[in-house]
Design a protein around this motif. Sequence first.
Motif, PDB file in Angstrom:
ATOM      1  N   GLY A  49       0.195 -10.230  -3.069  1.00  0.00           N
ATOM      2  CA  GLY A  49      -1.203 -10.498  -2.755  1.00  0.00           C
ATOM      3  C   GLY A  49      -1.999  -9.251  -2.459  1.00  0.00           C
ATOM      4  O   GLY A  49      -3.209  -9.187  -2.719  1.00  0.00           O
ATOM      5  N   GLY A  50      -1.342  -8.239  -1.926  1.00  0.00           N
ATOM      6  CA  GLY A  50      -2.038  -6.993  -1.614  1.00  0.00           C
ATOM      7  C   GLY A  50      -2.030  -5.981  -2.727  1.00  0.00           C
ATOM      8  O   GLY A  50      -2.728  -4.961  -2.664  1.00  0.00           O
ATOM      9  N   TYR A 108       1.280   1.218  -3.096  1.00  0.00           N
ATOM     10  CA  TYR A 108       0.921   1.451  -1.701  1.00  0.00           C
ATOM     11  C   TYR A 108      -0.029   0.371  -1.190  1.00  0.00           C
ATOM     12  O   TYR A 108      -0.016   0.043  -0.007  1.00  0.00           O
ATOM     13  N   ALA A 109      -0.843  -0.195  -2.080  1.00  0.00           N
ATOM     14  CA  ALA A 109      -1.670  -1.336  -1.677  1.00  0.00           C
ATOM     15  C   ALA A 109      -0.784  -2.527  -1.341  1.00  0.00           C
ATOM     16  O   ALA A 109      -1.060  -3.282  -0.399  1.00  0.00           O
ATOM     17  N   GLY A 110       0.299  -2.704  -2.117  1.00  0.00           N
ATOM     18  CA  GLY A 110       1.254  -3.762  -1.808  1.00  0.00           C
ATOM     19  C   GLY A 110       1.945  -3.527  -0.483  1.00  0.00           C
ATOM     20  O   GLY A 110       2.149  -4.462   0.318  1.00  0.00           O
ATOM     21  N   ILE A 111       2.327  -2.287  -0.220  1.00  0.00           N
ATOM     22  CA  ILE A 111       2.918  -1.936   1.077  1.00  0.00           C
ATOM     23  C   ILE A 111       1.929  -2.217   2.197  1.00  0.00           C
ATOM     24  O   ILE A 111       2.271  -2.781   3.241  1.00  0.00           O
ATOM     25  N   MET A 112       0.678  -1.838   1.961  1.00  0.00           N
ATOM     26  CA  MET A 112      -0.362  -2.079   2.952  1.00  0.00           C
ATOM     27  C   MET A 112      -0.547  -3.573   3.183  1.00  0.00           C
ATOM     28  O   MET A 112      -0.756  -4.022   4.317  1.00  0.00           O
ATOM     29  N   GLY A 113      -0.468  -4.360   2.110  1.00  0.00           N
ATOM     30  CA  GLY A 113      -0.570  -5.807   2.255  1.00  0.00           C
ATOM     31  C   GLY A 113       0.526  -6.365   3.137  1.00  0.00           C
ATOM     32  O   GLY A 113       0.279  -7.225   4.000  1.00  0.00           O
ATOM     33  N   MET A 114       1.746  -5.873   2.964  1.00  0.00           N
ATOM     34  CA  MET A 114       2.855  -6.322   3.821  1.00  0.00           C
ATOM     35  C   MET A 114       2.669  -5.863   5.252  1.00  0.00           C
ATOM     36  O   MET A 114       2.919  -6.623   6.188  1.00  0.00           O
TER      37      MET A 114
END
Length: 449
Positions: A52-53, A322-328
């Motif tokens: 989602g992120g 990194y956007a996915g990491i930020m989403g988590m």
Amino acid sequence: MLGSITNFFDRMVRRYLPDAFLFAIILTFVVFILGIVFTKNSPVEMVGYWGGGFWGLLTFAMQMSLIVVTGYILANSPIVKKLLERISRLANTPGQAVILVTVVAIIACLINYGFGLVVGALLAIHVAKRVPSADYRLLMASAYSGFLVWHGGLSGSVPLTIATEGHFLQEKMGLISVTQTIFGGMNLFIVGTLLVSLPILNSLLMKSKQGTGSIDPELLQLQQTRMEATEKEEEEIINKEEQTPAERLENSKLISLLIGFLGLAFVIYHFVSNGFDLNLNIVNFTFLFLGILFHGTPRNFLNSVNGAVKNAGGIIIQFPFYAGIMGMMLDSGLSDQLSEWFVSISNEFTLPWLSFISAGILNFFVPSGGGQWSIQGPIMIDAALNLGADTAKTAMAVAWGDAWTNMIQPFWALPLLAIAGLKVRDIMGFCVMVLFWSFIPISIGLLFF
């Protein structure tokens, strides 16, 4: 002793630090596991947060990519390249070479961090040609060390964001002018101290014995060839045949002058209408149209764009990860837990400094100043308001934390390394020493100014 410590970290990173893309993948799994262990989220939920992120920062990613691209275009223009060649003549010894590259990289990154990364790399190549006995890896590490000050400069995303009308925390903290952040006493102290001390530190790192010594002539020639513009070759081909109307437009200086001056006219209009409103969009806009003017013709400009986009490739492909990491981090509550823990042990005096430390840790997982501010900003500003701490100082503390650990987070080294023809492990051992030293002046600025 300094040489021994540098040698140790250089050996460690060269042996164990993976490629920057793999580093992002490893961080993805680390955050995935931490989210399961330290929060009540299931693996399925963490997968959902990650996916989602993944595309959640496309607008900001485009802004960041354009900063690198427009910075490269301007730095690779004939005017700026000639200037770099003249500047490189100031260095005649390896020590002077390191100091010169560091100083210029710092100043350039204060103007614009994308511009600074490229200028630092280009100057390092020019200096290596002039002083072949200089350690090429250390020259590039010195160029990257200038990036340490970017968030305290004119392209800093946190100070520019909170100075922009309509930012997401405006109802809580209002608009904070850059005169209170970028040009505030605390920030000027930190930037001034680093401007003086980093060149000295980098020159002392020549004492280490792990450097490669003089640059490989073949590698230098390869980088020089890659960085040379192809305008002359294309102009020669065009001059040998009758130009079509399309080719005449592509090689028209008048077209570049008209659109270039139109762009600069808007920049002037913007500042006259809005005062010193220096945000990400106007920085990109200014550098873009200066690049068009400095390259002379649309064809020369487009040739430079091709090289710029190649150097931004690593950033473009890694930013979604990194956007996915930020989403988590955000949706699982991990970032809140980290920030809130630091807030719980803070008071009015220590909150900015502890915000700096927490931001430095969080930067490993969210190496984006603007993205990190969107996560950490609400928590830290709420804490500052509740404790009576200075909101401008707290915001800049987050900014400096983000910039600080960039020295050992390979994400933003990618453009410089692409130009240099090096791997992240080639410079990171030197950058660890920069990280250790810079902790001192940043901490003094946050605690006592």
